[in-house]
Design a protein around this motif. Sequence first.
Motif, PDB file in Angstrom:
ATOM      1  N   THR A  65       2.753   5.992 -15.595  1.00  0.00           N
ATOM      2  CA  THR A  65       1.209   5.835 -16.229  1.00  0.00           C
ATOM      3  C   THR A  65       1.516   4.678 -17.518  1.00  0.00           C
ATOM      4  OG1 THR A  65       0.460   7.892 -16.060  1.00  0.00           O
ATOM      5  CG2 THR A  65      -0.453   6.994 -17.845  1.00  0.00           C
ATOM      6  N   ILE A  66       0.902   3.757 -17.735  1.00  0.00           N
ATOM      7  CA  ILE A  66       1.186   2.795 -18.662  1.00  0.00           C
ATOM      8  C   ILE A  66      -0.298   2.704 -19.511  1.00  0.00           C
ATOM      9  CG2 ILE A  66       1.093   0.127 -19.152  1.00  0.00           C
ATOM     10  CD1 ILE A  66       2.514   0.110 -16.457  1.00  0.00           C
ATOM     11  N   SER A  67      -0.038   2.858 -20.918  1.00  0.00           N
ATOM     12  CA  SER A  67      -1.128   2.839 -21.977  1.00  0.00           C
ATOM     13  C   SER A  67      -1.486   1.434 -22.468  1.00  0.00           C
ATOM     14  CB  SER A  67      -0.654   3.921 -23.058  1.00  0.00           C
ATOM     15  OG  SER A  67      -1.734   3.884 -24.013  1.00  0.00           O
ATOM     16  N   LEU A  68      -2.707   0.903 -22.303  1.00  0.00           N
ATOM     17  CA  LEU A  68      -3.086  -0.182 -22.875  1.00  0.00           C
ATOM     18  C   LEU A  68      -4.307   0.010 -23.759  1.00  0.00           C
ATOM     19  CD1 LEU A  68      -3.091  -2.022 -19.366  1.00  0.00           C
ATOM     20  CD2 LEU A  68      -1.316  -2.467 -21.063  1.00  0.00           C
ATOM     21  N   PRO A  69      -3.929   0.531 -24.891  1.00  0.00           N
ATOM     22  CA  PRO A  69      -5.033   1.078 -25.902  1.00  0.00           C
ATOM     23  C   PRO A  69      -5.785  -0.069 -26.319  1.00  0.00           C
ATOM     24  CG  PRO A  69      -2.903   1.082 -26.968  1.00  0.00           C
ATOM     25  CD  PRO A  69      -2.760   0.883 -25.391  1.00  0.00           C
ATOM     26  N   LEU A 102       0.488  -1.084   0.058  1.00  0.00           N
ATOM     27  CA  LEU A 102      -0.006  -0.038  -0.021  1.00  0.00           C
ATOM     28  C   LEU A 102       0.783   1.238   0.070  1.00  0.00           C
ATOM     29  CD1 LEU A 102      -2.808  -1.040   2.412  1.00  0.00           C
ATOM     30  CD2 LEU A 102      -2.824  -1.281  -0.090  1.00  0.00           C
ATOM     31  N   LYS A 103       2.319   1.103   0.518  1.00  0.00           N
ATOM     32  CA  LYS A 103       2.921   2.292   0.257  1.00  0.00           C
ATOM     33  C   LYS A 103       3.755   2.361  -0.745  1.00  0.00           C
ATOM     34  CE  LYS A 103       5.843   2.563   3.983  1.00  0.00           C
ATOM     35  NZ  LYS A 103       6.695   2.336   5.092  1.00  0.00           N
ATOM     36  N   SER A 104       3.397   1.572  -1.580  1.00  0.00           N
ATOM     37  CA  SER A 104       4.219   1.529  -2.932  1.00  0.00           C
ATOM     38  C   SER A 104       3.568   2.791  -3.842  1.00  0.00           C
ATOM     39  CB  SER A 104       4.416   0.303  -3.748  1.00  0.00           C
ATOM     40  OG  SER A 104       3.035  -0.062  -4.100  1.00  0.00           O
ATOM     41  N   PRO A 105       4.349   3.377  -4.877  1.00  0.00           N
ATOM     42  CA  PRO A 105       3.746   4.267  -5.716  1.00  0.00           C
ATOM     43  C   PRO A 105       2.343   3.869  -6.661  1.00  0.00           C
ATOM     44  CG  PRO A 105       5.989   4.292  -5.993  1.00  0.00           C
ATOM     45  CD  PRO A 105       5.725   3.056  -5.054  1.00  0.00           C
ATOM     46  N   ILE A 106       1.639   4.848  -6.775  1.00  0.00           N
ATOM     47  CA  ILE A 106       0.190   4.540  -7.594  1.00  0.00           C
ATOM     48  C   ILE A 106       0.651   4.722  -8.939  1.00  0.00           C
ATOM     49  CG2 ILE A 106      -1.992   5.231  -7.957  1.00  0.00           C
ATOM     50  CD1 ILE A 106      -1.860   3.807  -5.448  1.00  0.00           C
ATOM     51  N   ILE A 107       0.459   3.806  -9.645  1.00  0.00           N
ATOM     52  CA  ILE A 107       0.317   3.552 -11.258  1.00  0.00           C
ATOM     53  C   ILE A 107      -0.939   3.719 -11.909  1.00  0.00           C
ATOM     54  CG2 ILE A 107       1.330   2.268 -13.222  1.00  0.00           C
ATOM     55  CD1 ILE A 107       3.562   3.312 -11.148  1.00  0.00           C
ATOM     56  N   THR A 108      -1.080   4.523 -12.961  1.00  0.00           N
ATOM     57  CA  THR A 108      -2.090   4.665 -13.672  1.00  0.00           C
ATOM     58  C   THR A 108      -2.102   3.672 -14.865  1.00  0.00           C
ATOM     59  OG1 THR A 108      -2.534   6.943 -12.866  1.00  0.00           O
ATOM     60  CG2 THR A 108      -3.741   6.213 -14.961  1.00  0.00           C
ATOM     61  N   LEU A 109      -3.271   3.107 -15.045  1.00  0.00           N
ATOM     62  CA  LEU A 109      -3.513   2.235 -16.456  1.00  0.00           C
ATOM     63  C   LEU A 109      -4.313   2.907 -17.290  1.00  0.00           C
ATOM     64  CD1 LEU A 109      -3.181  -1.548 -14.702  1.00  0.00           C
ATOM     65  CD2 LEU A 109      -1.443   0.161 -15.665  1.00  0.00           C
ATOM     66  N   THR A 110      -4.120   3.346 -18.590  1.00  0.00           N
ATOM     67  CA  THR A 110      -5.079   4.048 -19.364  1.00  0.00           C
ATOM     68  C   THR A 110      -5.535   2.839 -20.498  1.00  0.00           C
ATOM     69  OG1 THR A 110      -3.786   6.011 -19.213  1.00  0.00           O
ATOM     70  CG2 THR A 110      -5.268   5.865 -20.910  1.00  0.00           C
ATOM     71  N   LEU A 114      -7.361   3.427 -14.752  1.00  0.00           N
ATOM     72  CA  LEU A 114      -7.407   2.622 -13.528  1.00  0.00           C
ATOM     73  C   LEU A 114      -6.063   2.889 -12.717  1.00  0.00           C
ATOM     74  CD1 LEU A 114      -8.920  -0.674 -15.106  1.00  0.00           C
ATOM     75  CD2 LEU A 114     -10.122   1.095 -14.115  1.00  0.00           C
ATOM     76  N   SER A 115      -6.356   2.851 -11.449  1.00  0.00           N
ATOM     77  CA  SER A 115      -4.990   3.056 -10.625  1.00  0.00           C
ATOM     78  C   SER A 115      -4.761   1.507  -9.736  1.00  0.00           C
ATOM     79  CB  SER A 115      -5.264   3.948  -9.713  1.00  0.00           C
ATOM     80  OG  SER A 115      -5.639   5.333 -10.438  1.00  0.00           O
ATOM     81  N   ALA A 116      -3.404   1.456  -9.433  1.00  0.00           N
ATOM     82  CA  ALA A 116      -3.229   0.184  -8.666  1.00  0.00           C
ATOM     83  C   ALA A 116      -1.657   0.529  -8.044  1.00  0.00           C
ATOM     84  CB  ALA A 116      -3.066  -0.985  -9.373  1.00  0.00           C
ATOM     85  N   HIS A 117      -1.295  -0.323  -7.044  1.00  0.00           N
ATOM     86  CA  HIS A 117      -0.098  -0.002  -6.602  1.00  0.00           C
ATOM     87  C   HIS A 117       1.068  -0.781  -7.256  1.00  0.00           C
ATOM     88  CE1 HIS A 117      -2.963   1.058  -3.070  1.00  0.00           C
ATOM     89  NE2 HIS A 117      -1.779   1.669  -2.661  1.00  0.00           N
ATOM     90  N   GLN A 118       1.999  -0.006  -7.180  1.00  0.00           N
ATOM     91  CA  GLN A 118       3.196  -0.431  -8.099  1.00  0.00           C
ATOM     92  C   GLN A 118       3.719  -1.929  -7.753  1.00  0.00           C
ATOM     93  OE1 GLN A 118       6.270   2.213  -8.692  1.00  0.00           O
ATOM     94  NE2 GLN A 118       7.965   0.584  -9.100  1.00  0.00           N
ATOM     95  N   SER A 127       8.265  -4.383 -16.488  1.00  0.00           N
ATOM     96  CA  SER A 127       9.176  -3.714 -17.653  1.00  0.00           C
ATOM     97  C   SER A 127       8.737  -2.271 -17.814  1.00  0.00           C
ATOM     98  CB  SER A 127       9.228  -4.763 -18.732  1.00  0.00           C
ATOM     99  OG  SER A 127       9.962  -4.363 -19.721  1.00  0.00           O
ATOM    100  N   ALA A 128       7.462  -2.285 -17.825  1.00  0.00           N
ATOM    101  CA  ALA A 128       7.199  -0.691 -18.433  1.00  0.00           C
ATOM    102  C   ALA A 128       7.391   0.078 -17.261  1.00  0.00           C
ATOM    103  CB  ALA A 128       5.821  -0.764 -18.784  1.00  0.00           C
ATOM    104  N   ILE A 129       7.204  -0.150 -16.085  1.00  0.00           N
ATOM    105  CA  ILE A 129       7.061   0.560 -14.696  1.00  0.00           C
ATOM    106  C   ILE A 129       8.455   0.914 -14.635  1.00  0.00           C
ATOM    107  CG2 ILE A 129       6.883   0.787 -12.480  1.00  0.00           C
ATOM    108  CD1 ILE A 129       4.318  -0.988 -12.730  1.00  0.00           C
ATOM    109  N   THR A 130       9.400  -0.029 -14.508  1.00  0.00           N
ATOM    110  CA  THR A 130      10.938   0.296 -14.084  1.00  0.00           C
ATOM    111  C   THR A 130      11.881   0.284 -14.941  1.00  0.00           C
ATOM    112  OG1 THR A 130      11.189  -2.327 -13.733  1.00  0.00           O
ATOM    113  CG2 THR A 130      10.390  -1.036 -11.963  1.00  0.00           C
TER     114      THR A 130
END
Length: 282
Positions: free
Chosen positions: A103-107, A59-67, A77-81, A92-95
């Motif tokens: 922010t990760i795009s999933l079009p 829960l303390k890890s950064p919030i990542i946004t998925l588009t 959508l948001s979730a913990h890293q 791989s996309a985050i780090t």
Amino acid sequence: MAEPEVRISIQPEESQDVEMVGDGAEAEDAGGADAPAGDEDDTVQETPQKPRLTFVDYLKSPIITLTVGPPASSTSLSAHQLLLEHSPFLASAITSPTTPTSTISLPDDDLAATSAVLEYLYTGEYFPHKLATRGVLQADPSIPEMDTTGDQLLKHARVYTLAEKLGMPALRTLALSKIHLVNSTAVAELAYARYVYSHTDRQDTTIRKPVASFWGQRSHVLRHETEGSFRGMCLEFPEFAFDVLSFVLDAEEKREERKRKSTAGDGDAVAGSGSTRKRGRI
């Protein structure tokens, strides 16, 4: 729609030394930090232990946004890293050392399937849950008991293909097991077969073989219920037609083999068994 029971559990993709619940102490190793100094051979170096992760760490890890979805109609959508990093694709996309991102795009991905992936990462399941004790899926009053359109089958099929993309084999296996628990009609099964043969690799026999087996066993009956769509499916996806035909021919060969073995009596009968196509006598 009934809300799923929220619980926290270790994901199948996690390593065994990661915990998300409980404050119990770890089993101490003989050469752990509490071992008296000086009792060890100076030449022996212990492998450093990875720190135990608690749910607070997640829960303390950064919030990542998925588009998710096309840019014109995408949903965020948001979730913990640390949870997302259970997926090699997302990790791989985050780090990425060159272009780390929040922010990760999933079009090209489905919103419902992505939501199911996040639910799985947080709880170890996704709705409808699989009731292992009864071998059925959790009841959902918002959908009919019989899938007549393919929507229920396609929901789990999309989770399957997304799990394959994200590198989450345990989730892929779970989705496939739920597919086999859906009660469906021929129309629904054909819609599911179309999705499978248009969204999976031809080498993925795990999901394709059951589809070919299903239609190979029942196509002589079910094709009449699909109002010509079965023929269109065969023409559009020759691989589907070939797989179904191969299943039918393999089954016929096995029946012929069993028949030859059952009718073979003495040695002469065995020696004479074989192809029934013979040259006509003159």
